[in-house]
Structures are given as structure tokens and as C-alpha cells.
Scaffold this motif. Structure first.
Motif, short mmCIF file in Angstrom:
data_model
loop_
_atom_site.label_atom_id
_atom_site.label_comp_id
_atom_site.label_asym_id
_atom_site.label_seq_id
_atom_site.Cartn_x
_atom_site.Cartn_y
_atom_site.Cartn_z
N GLU A 1 0.84 -1.20 0.00
CA GLU A 1 0.00 0.00 0.00
C GLU A 1 0.87 1.25 0.00
O GLU A 1 0.55 2.25 -0.66
CB GLU A 1 -0.93 -0.02 1.22
CG GLU A 1 -2.05 -1.03 1.10
CD GLU A 1 -2.89 -1.12 2.35
OE1 GLU A 1 -2.60 -0.37 3.32
OE2 GLU A 1 -3.82 -1.95 2.40
N ALA A 2 1.99 1.21 0.74
CA ALA A 2 2.93 2.33 0.72
C ALA A 2 3.55 2.50 -0.66
O ALA A 2 3.71 3.62 -1.16
CB ALA A 2 4.01 2.13 1.78
N VAL A 3 3.89 1.38 -1.30
CA VAL A 3 4.45 1.42 -2.65
C VAL A 3 3.43 2.00 -3.63
O VAL A 3 3.76 2.84 -4.48
CB VAL A 3 4.89 0.01 -3.09
CG1 VAL A 3 5.30 0.00 -4.57
CG2 VAL A 3 6.06 -0.48 -2.23
N ALA A 4 2.19 1.56 -3.50
CA ALA A 4 1.14 2.06 -4.39
C ALA A 4 0.92 3.56 -4.23
O ALA A 4 0.66 4.28 -5.21
CB ALA A 4 -0.17 1.30 -4.14
N ALA A 5 1.04 4.06 -3.00
CA ALA A 5 0.89 5.50 -2.78
C ALA A 5 2.02 6.27 -3.45
O ALA A 5 1.79 7.33 -4.05
CB ALA A 5 0.87 5.79 -1.28
N THR A 6 3.24 5.73 -3.39
CA THR A 6 4.36 6.38 -4.09
C THR A 6 4.14 6.33 -5.60
O THR A 6 4.43 7.32 -6.31
CB THR A 6 5.68 5.68 -3.72
OG1 THR A 6 5.88 5.77 -2.31
CG2 THR A 6 6.86 6.30 -4.45
N ARG A 7 3.65 5.19 -6.10
CA ARG A 7 3.36 5.09 -7.53
C ARG A 7 2.34 6.14 -7.96
O ARG A 7 2.51 6.81 -8.99
CB ARG A 7 2.85 3.69 -7.85
CG ARG A 7 2.37 3.52 -9.29
CD ARG A 7 1.92 2.09 -9.59
NE ARG A 7 0.97 1.59 -8.60
CZ ARG A 7 -0.32 1.90 -8.58
NH1 ARG A 7 -0.82 2.74 -9.47
NH2 ARG A 7 -1.12 1.38 -7.66
N ALA A 8 1.27 6.29 -7.18
CA ALA A 8 0.24 7.27 -7.52
C ALA A 8 0.78 8.69 -7.48
O ALA A 8 0.49 9.52 -8.36
CB ALA A 8 -0.95 7.12 -6.58
N ASP A 9 1.58 9.01 -6.46
CA ASP A 9 2.18 10.34 -6.35
C ASP A 9 3.08 10.64 -7.54
O ASP A 9 3.09 11.75 -8.08
CB ASP A 9 2.99 10.47 -5.06
CG ASP A 9 2.13 10.60 -3.82
OD1 ASP A 9 0.90 10.73 -3.96
OD2 ASP A 9 2.71 10.57 -2.72
N THR A 10 3.85 9.63 -7.96
CA THR A 10 4.79 9.82 -9.07
C THR A 10 4.04 10.03 -10.37
O THR A 10 4.38 10.93 -11.16
CB THR A 10 5.73 8.62 -9.19
OG1 THR A 10 6.38 8.39 -7.94
CG2 THR A 10 6.78 8.86 -10.25
N ALA A 11 3.02 9.22 -10.62
CA ALA A 11 2.24 9.38 -11.85
C ALA A 11 1.57 10.75 -11.91
O ALA A 11 1.54 11.40 -12.96
CB ALA A 11 1.20 8.26 -11.96
N ALA A 12 1.06 11.20 -10.77
CA ALA A 12 0.42 12.53 -10.73
C ALA A 12 1.45 13.62 -10.99
O ALA A 12 1.16 14.61 -11.71
CB ALA A 12 -0.25 12.74 -9.38
N GLY B 1 13.19 1.66 3.70
CA GLY B 1 13.57 2.59 2.64
C GLY B 1 12.44 2.65 1.62
O GLY B 1 11.69 1.69 1.46
N ALA B 2 12.30 3.79 0.95
CA ALA B 2 11.21 3.94 -0.01
C ALA B 2 11.56 5.00 -1.03
O ALA B 2 12.31 5.94 -0.74
CB ALA B 2 9.91 4.32 0.72
N GLY B 3 10.99 4.86 -2.23
CA GLY B 3 11.23 5.89 -3.23
C GLY B 3 10.79 5.49 -4.62
O GLY B 3 10.07 4.51 -4.83
#
Length: 253
Positions: free
Chosen positions: A31-42, A78-80
Motif C-alpha cells: 500500500e505504501a508502494v502504491a501510494a508512491t506510484r500514484a504520487d509519481t504518476a500525478a 527505505g522507499a522511493g
């Protein structure tokens, strides 16, 4: 109630319950990864609306969300976002990556990605990048010694980021293997048969089977097909149970 008592009390096959519990443990990370994916696409859409290509400084807009997820998700170390080479106008490759240290402070990962000097300049062959690019789906890579980020034995969970019909890179999160094992080994040890968890390539992610240690390969079954069909099966004397929602298979000897 201990794990063995809980397994005895469940109204379904114990291995199915364990697979579901493992899936639930990792779903919070995805879910954290998906939130980063959505932020990046936006972010990429906003930049495109300005009539230009993204540059590395644009990715700074991802940092508040990354810092929030690192502080909130106990398993995430770690995340990004890792850009596909050629995505950015000012850099051939880029990792917008942040890590939480033992002191709880969130810090950026600073890498030299010059191909003339750095062994890490080409990250595209690593499973956490290559699998989502090839399949279009989420992936669990490792465990492996993460020389790129932490020098820790780790798993990396990742998902592809798409923009305007092309692969733009991956959103990802690291989980230290010791933290993952602490969450799942009690479940595996509660089963009546030796059990281990493997990823789509057969790499053992965690094991309560002394004959198959974490990091080793399990050969024979097509684990990718087990995950694609999402149905338990028996193959070559092994019981294979896909973990609900995440790309890991519970293997019982």
C-alpha cells in the motif's frame, strides 16, 4: 493464543490461513508502494501539462509522502521512486530514495550513478526493477545483501509506474529480512510440515525448513504460474499455496 493453537482453531486449511496472514503482513508495504506510484504518476502528469520533460528536481515533490510512509510503516526501511533511464531531461538515471536509520532519522540515499565510476550506474538488471518492467505487475525481490542502499539482507517490494503508455520506472520499498522473518517465521513454524516462502523466481524469502535457507533457490515448479492462477496446487511432491494479494508462494515439503 499461540500460533499452533490458532492454527488448530481456524476453520480452513492451516496453510491457506498462513498464506493469507503473510499476504496481510506485506500488503501494508505494498500500500505504501502504491501510494508512491500514484504520487509519481500525478507528478509526471503535472510536468507534462507544463509542456516539458521532468527533471530530477521535480522529484523533490515526492519527499513529504515518502517521509510519511517511512515513519508510519514499521516494516519499511527505505522507499522511493527509481526512474527508467532516459525519463529525466537532466540525468540519465536517478533514484529518489529515502531511508530511516536506527536513530529514526530519515535521510536521502546519495549515489554516484556515473557509468564511468560507479558499479551501480545500471540498476535496470536488478529484479526489483526488471520484474515490474517485464510483467507490468508488483514484485518481491530478494532476499539479497542490499549493497546499493543499506548493506543489510533485504527484500524489495516494487510496482511499475506508467506514464503516457510507457514504463517510467518503479515505486519501491525495502524491508529488512530480519524484520520480515520476525513477522512470518512464527507462522511457518506452526505448520505441521517444513515450510518456506518463495518469490516468482523461486528465491526463498523466509524459511522454517532447515534444508532450504533464506536466499537459496527452489527449482522445479513454475512459481510465476502459481501466482498468475492464484490457486493452490501440488507439484513434484510440494504443496504450493499463493499468498493472497502478494507475489509470494508458501511451499510445504
Amino acid at each position: 493464543m499461540d500460533v499452533r493453537s490458532r492454527l488448530a482453531a481456524v476453520g480452513t486449511e492451516p496453510e491457506t490461513w498462513v498464506a493469507a496472514q503473510v499476504g496481510g503482513a506485506l500488503e501494508a508495504v505494498f500500500e505504501a508502494v502504491a501510494a508512491t506510484r500514484a504520487d509519481t504518476a500525478a507528478l509526471l502528469r503535472r510536468v507534462a501539462a507544463e509542456g516539458r520533460r521532468p527533471v530530477s528536481r521535480d522529484l523533490a515533490a515526492l519527499r513529504p509522502g515518502l517521509h510519511l510512509r517511512l515513519g508510519r510503516e514499521a516494516l519499511v526501511s527505505g522507499a522511493g521512486f527509481v526512474a527508467d533511464p532516459g525519463l529525466l531531461a537532466d540525468a540519465p538515471a536517478w533514484l529518489e530514495w529515502w531511508q530511516s536509520g536506527a536513530d529514526g532519522v530519515v535521510r536521502p540515499l546519495l549515489l554516484d550513478l556515473d557509468p564511468g565510476r560507479s558499479a551501480y550506474a545500471d540498476y535496470t538488471h536488478w529484479d526489483w526493477f526488471a520484474l515490474p518492467r517485464a510483467t507490468g505487475r508488483r514484485a518481491v525481490a530478494g532476499p539479497y545483501v542490499d549493497y546499493l542502499c543499506s548493506d543489510e539482507y533485504s527484500l524489495t517490494l516494487s510496482e511499475p509506474v506508467w506514464f503516457q503508455g510507457r514504463f517510467a520506472g518503479v515505486a519501491a520499498a525495502d524491508v529488512y529480512l530480519r524484520h520480515f522473518e520476525a513477522a512470518v517465521l512464527p507462522l511457518l513454524r506452526g505448520l505441521a510440515r517444513p515450510a518456506r516462502l518463495v518469490n516468482a523466481r523461486g528465491r526463498v524469502a523466509a524459511s522454517a525448513d532447515a534444508a532450504h535457507l533464506a536466499g537459496s533457490l527452489t527449482k522445479g515448479p513454475d512459481f510465476g504460474d502459481v501466482l498468475a492462477t492464484a490457486r493452490p496446487r501440488t507439484c513434484e511432491g510440494l504443496r504450493l499455496v499463493p499468498c493472497r494479494g502478494v507475489p509470494l508462494v508458501l511451499v510445504l515439503a
